[in-house]
Motif scaffolding. Structure first.
Motif: not given
Length: 179
Positions: A21-49
């Motif tokens: 979604l960072i590089w290919q959101p696929g939808f129109a938006f009005e604003e794009r900002r760097k942001a931090r989400l607490a309590g979760y981390h990014r991980a390559l942890c999902i098997r894509s079927y």
């Protein structure tokens, strides 16, 4: 004579992106900002079927996994487009229900705090891969291809965008170095 009902107040929709979604959101938006989400981390942890693999040869895609924090991109969508954007995201992200849609607080780079739609990994889902060794992850990624293309392209593009945000992820660097 009864009073007419007042329209429900409409507000902007925020969407938190941490992988493609960072590089290919696929939808129109009005604003794009760097942001931090607490309590979760990014991980390559999902098997894509579907998007980056098949049930017979799954790929790996990013998920938000418990613990830590994640810096990504927050996208502001107008109230008028909100319903269509949510429908698009649900079709894209919830294709096998390995993610749980949540509205979580994020802090934008300019200090604003907003609630954003996020898609969090469901650790109880059969597609949850957990934490893998970089060599094992690279082997999986290197051999997978799905409806949205080669898994290698997804991981390399996501890594490039994550690096462009000024972020370092040694584990992901080790995976990419093996591709």
């Amino acid at each position: 004579m009864p009073f007419p009902s007042l329209p429900v107040a409409m507000t902007d929709l925020w969407v938190f992106g941490y992988g493609s979604l960072i590089w290919q959101p696929g939808f129109a938006f009005e604003e794009r900002r760097k942001a931090r989400l607490a309590g979760y981390h990014r991980a390559l942890c999902i098997r894509s079927y579907v998007h980056r693999g098949t049930p017979e040869r799954p790929g790996l895609v990013f998920g938000l996994d418990r613990g830590g924090s994640c810096i990504g991109m927050a996208f502001r969508v107008t109230p008028e487009a909100g319903e269509a954007v949510l429908a698009y995201l649900r079709e894209r992200e919830l294709v096998t229900n390995v993610y749980r849609e949540q509205h979580l607080p994020v802090v934008l780079a300019d200090g604003r705090r907003v609630r954003a739609v996020t898609f969090v990994a469901d650790r109880g889902h059969p597609q949850y891969a957990g934490r893998l060794d970089p060599a094992e992850a690279a082997t999986i990624v290197g051999g997978a291809h799905g409806r949205s293309g080669a898994n290698v392209d997804y991981v390399r593009s996501s890594f490039a965008e994550i690096a462009a945000l000024g972020l370092t992820d040694r584990w992901l660097e080790a995976v990419v170095a093996r591709l």
